[in-house]
Design an enzyme around this catalytic site. Structure first.
Site, PDB file in Angstrom:
ATOM      1  N   HIS A  25      43.436  44.414  79.487  1.00  0.00           N
ATOM      2  CA  HIS A  25      44.554  45.189  78.943  1.00  0.00           C
ATOM      3  C   HIS A  25      45.104  46.158  79.988  1.00  0.00           C
ATOM      4  O   HIS A  25      46.324  46.268  80.188  1.00  0.00           O
ATOM      5  CB  HIS A  25      44.102  45.998  77.727  1.00  0.00           C
ATOM      6  CG  HIS A  25      43.813  45.181  76.501  1.00  0.00           C
ATOM      7  ND1 HIS A  25      44.664  44.201  76.046  1.00  0.00           N
ATOM      8  CD2 HIS A  25      42.774  45.223  75.623  1.00  0.00           C
ATOM      9  CE1 HIS A  25      44.163  43.671  74.936  1.00  0.00           C
ATOM     10  NE2 HIS A  25      43.014  44.254  74.673  1.00  0.00           N
ATOM     11  N   HIS A  37      37.110  43.024  78.770  1.00  0.00           N
ATOM     12  CA  HIS A  37      38.196  42.913  77.784  1.00  0.00           C
ATOM     13  C   HIS A  37      39.224  44.029  77.985  1.00  0.00           C
ATOM     14  O   HIS A  37      40.427  43.756  78.109  1.00  0.00           O
ATOM     15  CB  HIS A  37      37.599  42.992  76.378  1.00  0.00           C
ATOM     16  CG  HIS A  37      38.608  42.866  75.280  1.00  0.00           C
ATOM     17  ND1 HIS A  37      38.870  41.681  74.635  1.00  0.00           N
ATOM     18  CD2 HIS A  37      39.437  43.782  74.710  1.00  0.00           C
ATOM     19  CE1 HIS A  37      39.808  41.863  73.719  1.00  0.00           C
ATOM     20  NE2 HIS A  37      40.164  43.138  73.753  1.00  0.00           N
ATOM     21  N   GLU A  38      38.753  45.264  78.033  1.00  0.00           N
ATOM     22  CA  GLU A  38      39.678  46.395  78.169  1.00  0.00           C
ATOM     23  C   GLU A  38      40.299  46.439  79.558  1.00  0.00           C
ATOM     24  O   GLU A  38      41.444  46.859  79.713  1.00  0.00           O
ATOM     25  CB  GLU A  38      38.945  47.705  77.864  1.00  0.00           C
ATOM     26  CG  GLU A  38      38.347  47.790  76.468  1.00  0.00           C
ATOM     27  CD  GLU A  38      39.362  47.569  75.361  1.00  0.00           C
ATOM     28  OE1 GLU A  38      40.564  47.794  75.593  1.00  0.00           O
ATOM     29  OE2 GLU A  38      38.945  47.160  74.260  1.00  0.00           O
TER      30      GLU A  38
END
Length: 419
Positions: free
Chosen positions: A22, A18-19
């Site tokens: 980003h 997820h990160e």
């Protein structure tokens, strides 16, 4: 220990992916990413690479990517400050030492008259031995050193707010998107290893303690009818069986060229908050193919997404109790149960958690990615951004409320352990 290891691996992977989404899209947009963190709280491990500090933190409750300009910039060099400067080979300021200047004996000390680390990239001040005002240009990657901890300056074009609406939206959306991509990959691997269920009323495997084995059914048998009702697909067959718990059914079976009939009494499977279902102890037949496995990964991710969105809809409309929500303790317990079922079931559980993380993060709630996307969308409609301070207050309140919800759900999990 096995459950703990499974939880660490699964949640570490989900948060990392997820990160990472980003981080990658923020860097592609030219945003300076100061930190990539797994967990919150005190750092237990860290290293720096390509301008970014990578950390693992003590509390495994998520993660974050700290982008320059996303919050109020911490670098402030005000008039009157006495700072030390060091220079690179081009004569540009590469370090601004705000304290402990005695540890940098070769630095040039000035009293700051003006400093701009975002637009003009200059610093002006008076040297100790001179009264004239001297101006220096800053390197675009100059470091501000406070308490011997360096922090890179962020020219405005490297800050989150300087990017287009599309670039910012993509950097935020990329996190949840990567969770859906991860689910597709996990489910594709599952299909390659275990095979894909074939939607035909053919027995793939017979369990050792089910009604089917007692009735003489074997792998490869095709069920053509149940109580005189014709069936051709696995869904048709299981729908009839599940609707008849603890009932006697008559099955027409085709084995090779031989047709025969068997009678059996279904067993009962209890399901929390739902009607019990009938089972006979058979599993679907499977097949393996590379392209089919990829298709399975996408279709199952879609199905998980649809089911989770439906559940959220029931929760919002009050048809689903908050008591049914699981927090960290509940998920830990479920993971332990799934781990005991084998690695393939754990694959599916990881995919479900990944989809769930992606969907929850896209909800239009403050402090979540969906809330941040909502503010970017409002900016696109209004033609100007929301006041950063007001947006920050909304996100702070939203984060506090989410933490309260997390505590409430965790308390419910703990209570469930003693019921």
């Amino acid at each position: 220990m096995q459950t703990l290891l499974a939880v660490i691996v699964i949640f570490g992977l989900l948060v990392f992916i997820h990160e990472w989404g980003h981080l990658v899209f923020a860097k592609r947009a030219g945003i300076l990413c100061r930190e990539f963190a797994i967990g919150f709280g005190p750092k237990i491990f860290s290293f720096t690479r390509n301008e970014t500090l990578y950390t693992i933190r003590l509390l495994p409750l998520g993660g974050f990517v700290r982008m320059a300009g996303e919050d109020v910039e911490l670098i402030q060099i005000k008039p009157g400050y006495e700072v030390g400067l060091t220079f690179n080979d081009e004569g540009l300021v590469k370090e601004i030492i705000t304290n402990n200047k005695s540890k940098h004996p070769d630095c040039t000390v000035i009293q700051v008259e003006h400093a701009d680390t975002e637009h003009q990239l200059i610093i002006r001040g008076y040297k100790d031995e001179e009264e004239e005002l001297v101006e220096y240009k800053l390197d675009r990657k100059a470091m501000v050193i406070k308490d011997e901890v360096p922090m890179q300056i962020a020219p405005y074009d490297r800050q989150f707010a300087s990017k287009t609406v599309g670039q910012r939206a993509l950097a935020i959306f990329a996190g949840p998107l990567m969770n859906f991509v991860l689910a597709v990959v996990i489910l594709t691997l599952y299909a390659l290893i275990a095979g894909m269920p074939v939607n035909e009323s053919v027995v793939g495997e017979v369990t050792e303690d089910g009604a089917a084995i007692d009735a003489g059914l074997v792998a490869g048998d095709r069920i053509t009818a149940i109580d005189g009702e014709s069936v051709t697909t696995w869904e048709e067959m299981t729908a009839i069986i599940q609707a008849a718990p603890n009932e006697t059914l008559s099955l027409d079976v085709l084995r090779g060229d031989e047709s025969f009939n068997v009678s059996l009494t279904t067993q009962v499977r209890e399901i929390p908050d739902a009607e019990p279902q009938g089972v006979i102890g058979v599993m679907a037949s499977t097949e393996r193919s590379f392209l089919g496995s990829i298709s399975y990964g996408f279709t199952q991710t879609y199905e998980f997404t649809r089911l989770i969105i439906e559940a959220i809809g029931l929760l919002v409309t009050g048809q689903f109790s908050l008591d049914a929500l699981a927090g960290p303790v509940g998920i830990y317990n479920y993971t332990g149960e799934v781990t005991a079922m084998g690695i393939l079931v754990l694959f599916q559980w990881a995919a479900i958690l990944s989809v769930n993380l992606g969907i929850v993060n896209l909800l239009p709630l403050p402090a979540l990615d969906g809330g941040r996307l909502m503010f970017i969308g409002l900016e696109a409609i209004r033609g100007k951004p929301i006041d950063p301070q007001k947006e920050g207050v909304v996100h702070f309140i939203g984060f506090a409320l989410l933490m309260l919800l997390m505590l409430a759900v965790t308390w419910n999990d703990i209570n469930q352990l003693f019921l």
